[in-house]
Design a protein around this motif. Structure first.
Motif, PDB file in Angstrom:
ATOM      1  N   LEU A 228      11.271  -8.376  85.207  1.00 17.91           N
ATOM      2  CA  LEU A 228      11.795  -6.839  85.508  1.00 17.91           C
ATOM      3  C   LEU A 228      11.840  -6.057  84.240  1.00 17.91           C
ATOM      4  CD1 LEU A 228      14.725  -7.807  87.927  1.00 17.91           C
ATOM      5  CD2 LEU A 228      12.565  -7.184  88.693  1.00 17.91           C
ATOM      6  N   ASN A 229      11.601  -6.602  83.053  1.00 25.12           N
ATOM      7  CA  ASN A 229      11.781  -5.626  81.792  1.00 25.12           C
ATOM      8  C   ASN A 229      13.058  -5.143  81.761  1.00 25.12           C
ATOM      9  OD1 ASN A 229       9.366  -6.880  80.555  1.00 25.12           O
ATOM     10  ND2 ASN A 229       8.435  -5.576  82.029  1.00 25.12           N
ATOM     11  N   ASP A 230      14.179  -5.319  82.382  1.00 23.86           N
ATOM     12  CA  ASP A 230      15.481  -4.873  82.519  1.00 23.86           C
ATOM     13  C   ASP A 230      16.421  -5.720  81.679  1.00 23.86           C
ATOM     14  OD1 ASP A 230      17.747  -3.398  83.206  1.00 23.86           O
ATOM     15  OD2 ASP A 230      17.781  -4.295  85.107  1.00 23.86           O
ATOM     16  N   PRO A 231      16.864  -5.035  80.640  1.00 28.37           N
ATOM     17  CA  PRO A 231      17.777  -5.895  79.561  1.00 28.37           C
ATOM     18  C   PRO A 231      19.202  -6.265  80.279  1.00 28.37           C
ATOM     19  CG  PRO A 231      17.742  -3.576  79.019  1.00 28.37           C
ATOM     20  CD  PRO A 231      16.781  -3.838  79.973  1.00 28.37           C
ATOM     21  N   TYR A 232      19.719  -5.617  81.531  1.00 25.99           N
ATOM     22  CA  TYR A 232      20.868  -5.742  82.213  1.00 25.99           C
ATOM     23  C   TYR A 232      20.730  -6.628  83.527  1.00 25.99           C
ATOM     24  CZ  TYR A 232      21.710  -1.742  79.353  1.00 25.99           C
ATOM     25  OH  TYR A 232      22.024  -0.910  78.385  1.00 25.99           O
ATOM     26  N   SER A 233      19.344  -7.244  83.828  1.00 27.24           N
ATOM     27  CA  SER A 233      19.497  -8.146  84.759  1.00 27.24           C
ATOM     28  C   SER A 233      18.953  -9.634  84.241  1.00 27.24           C
ATOM     29  CB  SER A 233      18.313  -7.713  85.850  1.00 27.24           C
ATOM     30  OG  SER A 233      18.277  -6.499  86.307  1.00 27.24           O
ATOM     31  N   GLN A 234      19.802 -10.394  84.877  1.00 27.61           N
ATOM     32  CA  GLN A 234      19.779 -11.782  84.249  1.00 27.61           C
ATOM     33  C   GLN A 234      20.130 -12.838  85.189  1.00 27.61           C
ATOM     34  OE1 GLN A 234      19.044 -12.559  80.802  1.00 27.61           O
ATOM     35  NE2 GLN A 234      19.570 -14.621  80.979  1.00 27.61           N
ATOM     36  N   TYR A 235      19.383 -14.000  85.110  1.00 28.60           N
ATOM     37  CA  TYR A 235      19.737 -15.450  86.059  1.00 28.60           C
ATOM     38  C   TYR A 235      20.500 -16.125  84.889  1.00 28.60           C
ATOM     39  CZ  TYR A 235      19.439 -20.015  87.935  1.00 28.60           C
ATOM     40  OH  TYR A 235      20.071 -21.270  88.049  1.00 28.60           O
ATOM     41  N   TYR A 236      21.656 -16.654  85.498  1.00 26.38           N
ATOM     42  CA  TYR A 236      22.606 -17.310  84.756  1.00 26.38           C
ATOM     43  C   TYR A 236      22.592 -18.907  85.114  1.00 26.38           C
ATOM     44  CZ  TYR A 236      24.278 -12.664  83.026  1.00 26.38           C
ATOM     45  OH  TYR A 236      24.306 -11.417  82.802  1.00 26.38           O
ATOM     46  N   THR A 237      22.734 -19.796  84.219  1.00 22.28           N
ATOM     47  CA  THR A 237      23.011 -21.059  84.454  1.00 22.28           C
ATOM     48  C   THR A 237      24.453 -21.234  84.881  1.00 22.28           C
ATOM     49  OG1 THR A 237      23.570 -21.737  82.152  1.00 22.28           O
ATOM     50  CG2 THR A 237      21.175 -21.722  82.902  1.00 22.28           C
TER      51      THR A 237
END
Length: 383
Positions: free
Chosen positions: A81-90
């Motif tokens: 997404l090239n979005d610094p605020y979107s993230q998948y987390y372990t």
């Protein structure tokens, strides 16, 4: 033997493909099936993913963790997404994320984000009284290295993971300030955050500082504001300097107690649908001023704009950080989770502040003068 996690991934892929199959053109000719180009490309795409996983497992020079490969694939989905605020987390990372809004965690006590002007990971603000603040870390410092290793191309959450660790251990942080690199050795501690404090200034002017919008912030806000009212304040200065934001609903609750009937903020999703957050008739009927600076971000900017656009206060200080995006945080059954930017937010006067911030009516860089100006403004208003 296939793992549960891999089986789940394969099942999801199979479901997606099966659903799409029902809506795509296909013809059976004897023992052959003619399918559409789109369906063929879909099969090829997922076959490529699984094929490359097998290549890595069989040919990589070291033993490979299947768990890490799958987590990496899931992270890559969000990184695309090239979005610094979107993230998948372990599961470990998601637990850390939940700690950040609970008011208690182990770390150095610093909030970081991506500066929209240069796309660099930047210190939004150190938590008051934290190891980071005591060591000399300041808002606006650009993070360059963690433990001597460059963080270039890392996401915000990856950098946070590198900074965090066990209590009483030390992390070395290299930051860039005024064109120079500075090293800090910081000892990790249990950080118990108190997000609201208050006192009465001269001429019965209340001063209320909010350092973040966490789970307990609204309760603390109500207690502090009630105490100030009991002391007979005639005006209020709300200090949001170096407040990096937090929970939207908490910010909305606070604004609802201050501005009277009106719009607090509205959001717009990818379909253009707008959702308005409104306040009731209850308000704080006295002159107010809000202090902001470059460390005031997200929920701090929402509260500031709600006060300013509804003509309940003026803003004093420096232009705020400029984060006008809303994230949804969801936990999954296996303990993992994700954060996804799902909407933009707009101020009551229809301003989109992402990358721009809020410019205060009275601009002043000197921190001590900012508070002095706010008090002087309210003194004039209550004459």
């Amino acid at each position: 033997m296939i793992s549960k996690k891999r089986a789940l991934i394969y099942s999801i892929i199979l479901v997606i493909v099966t659903i799409i199959c029902t809506s795509m053109f296909q013809i059976t000719l004897g023992n052959k099936v003619i399918i559409s180009k789109n369906l063929y490309e879909l099969y090829s795409k997922y076959d490529k993913l699984l094929g490359l996983e097998n290549v890595i497992e069989s040919e990589y020079y070291q033993k490979v963790s299947e768990e890490d490969l799958i987590d990496g694939a899931l992270k890559g989905l969000f990184e695309g997404l090239n979005d610094p605020y979107s993230q998948y987390y372990t599961s470990d990372e998601f637990q850390t994320l939940k700690e950040q809004t609970s008011g208690s965690f182990v770390g150095i006590g610093v909030y970081i984000g991506v500066n929209s002007e240069n796309d660099k990971i930047t210190i939004i603000s150190p938590i008051e009284g934290s190891p980071a603040q005591k060591s000399g870390i300041k808002s606006g410092d650009v993070v360059v290295k963690v433990n001597g290793k460059s963080i270039e191309s890392k996401t915000v959450d990856e950098v946070i993971k590198q900074i965090k660790g066990k209590e009483n251990t030390t992390v070395n942080l290299t930051v860039e300030r005024d064109g120079k690199e500075i090293d800090f050795d910081i000892t990790r501690k249990t950080i118990v955050t108190k997000s609201v404090s208050s006192e009465v200034k001269e001429d019965n002017i209340g001063y209320l500082r909010i350092t973040s919008f966490d789970e307990n912030t609204y309760k603390e806000f109500k207690e502090n504001l009630s105490n100030l009212k009991e002391k007979g304040i005639k005006g209020l200065v709300i200090d949001l300097r170096d407040n990096p934001g937090g929970l939207l609903d908490v910010c909305v609750d606070i604004a609802d107690d201050l501005i009277g009937e009106g719009t607090i903020v509205y959001t717009k999703d990818n379909s253009g649908k707008k959702e308005y957050y409104k306040s009731d008739k209850n308000e704080l009927d006295m002159p107010m001023a809000v202090l902001i600076n470059g460390g005031s971000a997200s929920a701090s900017e929402i509260l500031t704009a709600a006060l300013v656009d509804n003509n309940k206060a003026i803003a004093i200080g420096e232009t705020s950080f400029g984060k006008g995006l809303v994230q949804s945080v969801k936990g999954l059954k296996d303990g993992t989770g994700y954060k996804l930017t799902t909407a933009q937010y707009f101020t009551p006067n229809d301003n989109y502040i992402n990358g721009k911030g809020i410019t205060p009516k009275i601009q002043e860089k000197d921190k001590n003068k900012q508070l002095k100006l706010a008090i002087e403004y309210i003194q004039e208003e209550i004459k």
